[in-house]
Design a protein around this motif. Structure first.
Motif, PDB file in Angstrom:
ATOM      1  N   GLY A  55      -2.362  -0.756  14.196  1.00  0.00           N
ATOM      2  CA  GLY A  55      -1.678  -1.816  13.461  1.00  0.00           C
ATOM      3  C   GLY A  55      -2.472  -2.264  12.255  1.00  0.00           C
ATOM      4  O   GLY A  55      -1.908  -2.542  11.186  1.00  0.00           O
ATOM      5  N   ALA A  56      -3.803  -2.311  12.405  1.00  0.00           N
ATOM      6  CA  ALA A  56      -4.659  -2.753  11.303  1.00  0.00           C
ATOM      7  C   ALA A  56      -4.577  -1.810  10.112  1.00  0.00           C
ATOM      8  O   ALA A  56      -4.401  -2.252   8.968  1.00  0.00           O
ATOM      9  CB  ALA A  56      -6.102  -2.880  11.785  1.00  0.00           C
ATOM     10  N   VAL A  57      -4.712  -0.505  10.351  1.00  0.00           N
ATOM     11  CA  VAL A  57      -4.764   0.422   9.216  1.00  0.00           C
ATOM     12  C   VAL A  57      -3.418   0.475   8.482  1.00  0.00           C
ATOM     13  O   VAL A  57      -3.379   0.647   7.255  1.00  0.00           O
ATOM     14  CB  VAL A  57      -5.211   1.837   9.641  1.00  0.00           C
ATOM     15  CG1 VAL A  57      -6.638   1.811  10.134  1.00  0.00           C
ATOM     16  CG2 VAL A  57      -4.291   2.434  10.687  1.00  0.00           C
ATOM     17  N   ILE A  58      -2.317   0.292   9.194  1.00  0.00           N
ATOM     18  CA  ILE A  58      -1.017   0.228   8.518  1.00  0.00           C
ATOM     19  C   ILE A  58      -0.966  -0.990   7.599  1.00  0.00           C
ATOM     20  O   ILE A  58      -0.542  -0.895   6.438  1.00  0.00           O
ATOM     21  CB  ILE A  58       0.136   0.192   9.537  1.00  0.00           C
ATOM     22  CG1 ILE A  58       0.255   1.543  10.248  1.00  0.00           C
ATOM     23  CG2 ILE A  58       1.463  -0.145   8.838  1.00  0.00           C
ATOM     24  CD1 ILE A  58       1.286   1.562  11.354  1.00  0.00           C
ATOM     25  N   SER A  59      -1.426  -2.131   8.099  1.00  0.00           N
ATOM     26  CA  SER A  59      -1.417  -3.330   7.258  1.00  0.00           C
ATOM     27  C   SER A  59      -2.381  -3.191   6.085  1.00  0.00           C
ATOM     28  O   SER A  59      -2.117  -3.685   4.984  1.00  0.00           O
ATOM     29  CB  SER A  59      -1.763  -4.574   8.086  1.00  0.00           C
ATOM     30  OG  SER A  59      -3.142  -4.629   8.411  1.00  0.00           O
ATOM     31  N   TYR A  60      -3.508  -2.483   6.276  1.00  0.00           N
ATOM     32  CA  TYR A  60      -4.454  -2.282   5.183  1.00  0.00           C
ATOM     33  C   TYR A  60      -3.823  -1.455   4.065  1.00  0.00           C
ATOM     34  O   TYR A  60      -3.941  -1.785   2.877  1.00  0.00           O
ATOM     35  CB  TYR A  60      -5.714  -1.561   5.681  1.00  0.00           C
ATOM     36  CG  TYR A  60      -6.550  -2.318   6.675  1.00  0.00           C
ATOM     37  CD1 TYR A  60      -6.335  -3.678   6.916  1.00  0.00           C
ATOM     38  CD2 TYR A  60      -7.569  -1.689   7.379  1.00  0.00           C
ATOM     39  CE1 TYR A  60      -7.109  -4.366   7.832  1.00  0.00           C
ATOM     40  CE2 TYR A  60      -8.349  -2.370   8.298  1.00  0.00           C
ATOM     41  CZ  TYR A  60      -8.114  -3.708   8.518  1.00  0.00           C
ATOM     42  OH  TYR A  60      -8.883  -4.382   9.427  1.00  0.00           O
ATOM     43  N   ALA A  78      -9.935   1.905  -1.081  1.00  0.00           N
ATOM     44  CA  ALA A  78      -9.713   1.304   0.237  1.00  0.00           C
ATOM     45  C   ALA A  78      -8.472   1.883   0.897  1.00  0.00           C
ATOM     46  O   ALA A  78      -8.460   2.167   2.105  1.00  0.00           O
ATOM     47  CB  ALA A  78      -9.585  -0.211   0.112  1.00  0.00           C
ATOM     48  N   GLY A  79      -7.405   2.062   0.122  1.00  0.00           N
ATOM     49  CA  GLY A  79      -6.172   2.607   0.667  1.00  0.00           C
ATOM     50  C   GLY A  79      -6.327   4.032   1.162  1.00  0.00           C
ATOM     51  O   GLY A  79      -5.809   4.385   2.236  1.00  0.00           O
ATOM     52  N   VAL A  80      -7.054   4.844   0.408  1.00  0.00           N
ATOM     53  CA  VAL A  80      -7.270   6.245   0.810  1.00  0.00           C
ATOM     54  C   VAL A  80      -8.081   6.316   2.101  1.00  0.00           C
ATOM     55  O   VAL A  80      -7.764   7.094   3.018  1.00  0.00           O
ATOM     56  CB  VAL A  80      -7.979   7.029  -0.318  1.00  0.00           C
ATOM     57  CG1 VAL A  80      -8.454   8.393   0.186  1.00  0.00           C
ATOM     58  CG2 VAL A  80      -7.036   7.195  -1.507  1.00  0.00           C
ATOM     59  N   ILE A  81      -9.127   5.501   2.217  1.00  0.00           N
ATOM     60  CA  ILE A  81      -9.932   5.498   3.441  1.00  0.00           C
ATOM     61  C   ILE A  81      -9.097   5.007   4.624  1.00  0.00           C
ATOM     62  O   ILE A  81      -9.201   5.541   5.744  1.00  0.00           O
ATOM     63  CB  ILE A  81     -11.191   4.640   3.266  1.00  0.00           C
ATOM     64  CG1 ILE A  81     -12.087   5.239   2.173  1.00  0.00           C
ATOM     65  CG2 ILE A  81     -11.959   4.527   4.584  1.00  0.00           C
ATOM     66  CD1 ILE A  81     -13.287   4.372   1.822  1.00  0.00           C
ATOM     67  N   ALA A  82      -8.250   3.997   4.385  1.00  0.00           N
ATOM     68  CA  ALA A  82      -7.379   3.506   5.458  1.00  0.00           C
ATOM     69  C   ALA A  82      -6.410   4.589   5.922  1.00  0.00           C
ATOM     70  O   ALA A  82      -6.135   4.731   7.117  1.00  0.00           O
ATOM     71  CB  ALA A  82      -6.615   2.272   4.990  1.00  0.00           C
ATOM     72  N   VAL A  83      -5.901   5.376   4.978  1.00  0.00           N
ATOM     73  CA  VAL A  83      -5.019   6.497   5.342  1.00  0.00           C
ATOM     74  C   VAL A  83      -5.793   7.517   6.169  1.00  0.00           C
ATOM     75  O   VAL A  83      -5.264   8.063   7.160  1.00  0.00           O
ATOM     76  CB  VAL A  83      -4.427   7.160   4.077  1.00  0.00           C
ATOM     77  CG1 VAL A  83      -3.738   8.473   4.431  1.00  0.00           C
ATOM     78  CG2 VAL A  83      -3.436   6.220   3.401  1.00  0.00           C
ATOM     79  N   ALA A  84      -7.045   7.775   5.804  1.00  0.00           N
ATOM     80  CA  ALA A  84      -7.872   8.710   6.572  1.00  0.00           C
ATOM     81  C   ALA A  84      -8.075   8.207   7.996  1.00  0.00           C
ATOM     82  O   ALA A  84      -8.020   8.986   8.967  1.00  0.00           O
ATOM     83  CB  ALA A  84      -9.222   8.909   5.882  1.00  0.00           C
ATOM     84  N   ALA A  85      -8.290   6.886   8.141  1.00  0.00           N
ATOM     85  CA  ALA A  85      -8.433   6.315   9.477  1.00  0.00           C
ATOM     86  C   ALA A  85      -7.134   6.446  10.267  1.00  0.00           C
ATOM     87  O   ALA A  85      -7.153   6.710  11.476  1.00  0.00           O
ATOM     88  CB  ALA A  85      -8.841   4.848   9.371  1.00  0.00           C
ATOM     89  N   PHE A  86      -6.014   6.279   9.579  1.00  0.00           N
ATOM     90  CA  PHE A  86      -4.699   6.464  10.208  1.00  0.00           C
ATOM     91  C   PHE A  86      -4.572   7.886  10.752  1.00  0.00           C
ATOM     92  O   PHE A  86      -4.142   8.103  11.889  1.00  0.00           O
ATOM     93  CB  PHE A  86      -3.608   6.178   9.178  1.00  0.00           C
ATOM     94  CG  PHE A  86      -2.205   6.379   9.670  1.00  0.00           C
ATOM     95  CD1 PHE A  86      -1.518   5.349  10.285  1.00  0.00           C
ATOM     96  CD2 PHE A  86      -1.572   7.605   9.516  1.00  0.00           C
ATOM     97  CE1 PHE A  86      -0.217   5.542  10.745  1.00  0.00           C
ATOM     98  CE2 PHE A  86      -0.282   7.811   9.965  1.00  0.00           C
ATOM     99  CZ  PHE A  86       0.407   6.762  10.583  1.00  0.00           C
ATOM    100  N   ILE A  87      -4.985   8.860   9.937  1.00  0.00           N
ATOM    101  CA  ILE A  87      -4.940  10.265  10.368  1.00  0.00           C
ATOM    102  C   ILE A  87      -5.886  10.480  11.548  1.00  0.00           C
ATOM    103  O   ILE A  87      -5.577  11.222  12.486  1.00  0.00           O
ATOM    104  CB  ILE A  87      -5.304  11.195   9.193  1.00  0.00           C
ATOM    105  CG1 ILE A  87      -4.247  11.087   8.084  1.00  0.00           C
ATOM    106  CG2 ILE A  87      -5.429  12.644   9.669  1.00  0.00           C
ATOM    107  CD1 ILE A  87      -4.632  11.807   6.802  1.00  0.00           C
TER     108      ILE A  87
END
Length: 513
Positions: free
Chosen positions: A399-404, A437-446
């Motif tokens: 939920g966090a990474v989607i909101s990020y 920040a958005g790219v790293i959050a997407v990486a965490a999502f993956i």
């Protein structure tokens, strides 16, 4: 007319006294905001991060933590700019509502709801594990986990309902105590000669890999969600905007200093705790996997002394219970006040002016999640018992990474769509920082989706998410109210501070057409 349809949603004129029944008090200065931010996160140093060692190894987790530090710095700069421009309680939902419309606001808001409600459940789980073990060590008695969950929820819902001034003060005190406990662990472990950095690499590498990256480079990707646990929750600060004395100045400042503080203590724990116990020992769950700092104290102190010190370590978890419960209460309050959630959830008490209904309902939901994941699933499938901690943790981080990601997109869009909006604070890294920040959050999502161990967590999140979207599509979108977050979006950033301009600044304009 009492209704008006805009962007596919319908606004209804608020009843007389609507906002008076949903009022908050300004009580927090810089230190209170810094304290609530640290308190919300500090439990990440006491439990949770270590679960990642089992699938990533220490080296992967170290690299991932450095990457996540970069993400949080650039993200907190962006969030600071948006929160200073929008000093109302909505936080992430408000940013996405202004940039991406009602649906974008709802998607971001419900993602944060899941994040904060489930994170609270995770902290309750870890707190009960610490408390139960301490009680057993000191008295020999065993207390059922579910009973400790009920006690923890009841006590902290009550504490959060006593008023923001009490909550901010308590959060600051326990945050300071928590940091002192970590420093004490560092001093004692070094003084006792218990630190051996070779233990960091005691997880046997798989074929073709090194002791530094025992599972290969893919371990770094899988480590990102666990590294987030060192910081998850600091982004809640904008939710305190209507309770801060000077939100435009203090929220960005508290966020930046909060990240600096958390990075220091997170890295301290990452280096010292497994250097005392060994990384492999902290991958065991249940047991030391739920209480890594207690395992660290036990490594060089008698059990009775370790249990006593662990009692202070428990304070760190209770600090986060206070801080993150504040977050889900304000998140649900703001979405309810605007009509996205049932409106009764945003009612505040007459005396203390806190959203006690949202706090209670969020607590009940969290307790049910704990019962299902930690008791029901293991009873049905005993092989799943050890994965309970990771499943709940991953739901929260998902939920966090989607909101990020949604917030960073919102930052970029708002810079372009609302160029004339007041921005008392501007991110020093600008759009570039938001992209990073958005790219790293997407990486965490993956990293979450690609890890098959926690497919159940992803499926659970998606089910809750889809059900929420369906309810909003069928009911919620036809019952919105001109809350401050909605007025800011509809006015193109011209309506900013609700406590200065009033809570119904646009009603006459919208409902007299």
């Amino acid at each position: 007319m009492s209704k008006n349809t805009v962007s596919g949603v319908t606004y209804t004129k608020a009843e007389d006294g609507y906002f008076e029944k949903r009022s908050l008090k300004r009580t927090a200065g810089f230190w209170g905001l810094w304290g609530i931010g640290i308190a919300a996160v500090i439990s990440g140093d006491f439990s949770g991060w270590n679960v990642g060692l089992a699938t990533t190894g220490w080296g992967g987790l170290l690299i991932a933590t450095i990457v996540i530090v970069i993400m949080y710095f650039t993200m907190i700069f962006s969030i600071g700019e948006m929160s200073a421009a929008m000093p109302h309680t909505g936080g992430a939902y408000s940013f996405a509502r202004a940039a991406l419309g009602p649906w974008g606001g709802f998607v971001t808001g419900i993602s944060e709801s899941i994040e904060y409600v489930v994170t609270t459940a995770v902290v309750v789980l870890f707190s009960a594990a610490y408390a139960g073990q301490i009680i057993t060590d000191l008295t020999g008695a065993e207390v059922p986990a579910w009973l400790l969950w009920i006690i923890l929820y009841a006590v902290f819902i009550g504490l959060n309902s006593l008023g923001a001034s009490v909550g901010f003060r308590f959060a600051l005190i326990v945050a300071i105590i928590s940091m002192a406990v970590i420093l004490l662990f560092a001093v004692l472990s070094i003084a006792n000669g218990a630190v051996d950095f070779s233990r960091l690499f005691d997880i046997a590498p798989t074929s073709g890999n090194s002791s530094f990256l025992p599972f290969g480079g893919i371990g770094i990707l899988f480590s990102l969600p666990f590294a987030i646990w060192f910081f998850l929750g600091i982004e809640e600060l904008p939710l305190a905007a209507e309770e801060a004395k000077n939100p435009a100045k203090d929220i960005p400042r508290a966020g930046v200093w909060g990240i600096i503080t958390l990075a220091f203590f997170g890295l301290l724990i990452l280096f010292l705790n497994p250097a005392v116990t060994g990384s492999k020992a902290l991958t065991v769950s249940p047991g030391d996997g739920d209480e890594p700092l207690l395992a660290g104290f036990r490594a060089f102190l008698p059990d009775s002394v370790a249990a006593l010190l662990a009692l202070f370590a428990l304070i760190g978890l209770l600090a986060s219970l206070q801080g993150i419960m504040f977050a889900y209460g304000r998140n649900m309050y703001s979405l309810s006040r605007a009509g996205y959630y049932p409106k009764f959830l945003s009612l505040t008490g007459k005396k203390h002016q806190t959203p006690w209904v949202a706090l209670l309902v969020g607590g009940v939901i969290g307790f049910v999640i704990l019962v299902v994941v930690a008791l029901v699933i293991p009873a049905v499938n005993p092989n799943a018992a050890g994965a309970a901690t990771g499943i709940i943790l991953f739901i929260a981080v998902f939920g966090a990474v989607i909101s990020y990601v949604m917030q960073m997109i919102s930052f970029i869009v708002l810079r372009r769509r609302f160029p004339s909006a007041k921005r008392p604070y501007k991110s020093p890294t600008g759009i570039v920082g938001a992209v990073v920040a958005g790219v790293i959050a997407v990486a965490a999502f993956i990293g979450i989706v690609a890890n098959p161990t926690f497919n159940l967590a992803v499926i659970t999140f998606v089910i809750i998410f889809v059900v929420g979207l369906a309810i909003f599509a069928l009911v919620g979108r036809n019952r919105l109210v001109l809350s401050p977050e909605e007025e800011y979006a509809l006015s193109g950033g011209l309506h900013g501070d609700p406590q200065t301009e009033g809570y119904d600044a646009m009603e006459d304009e919208m409902f007299t057409k």
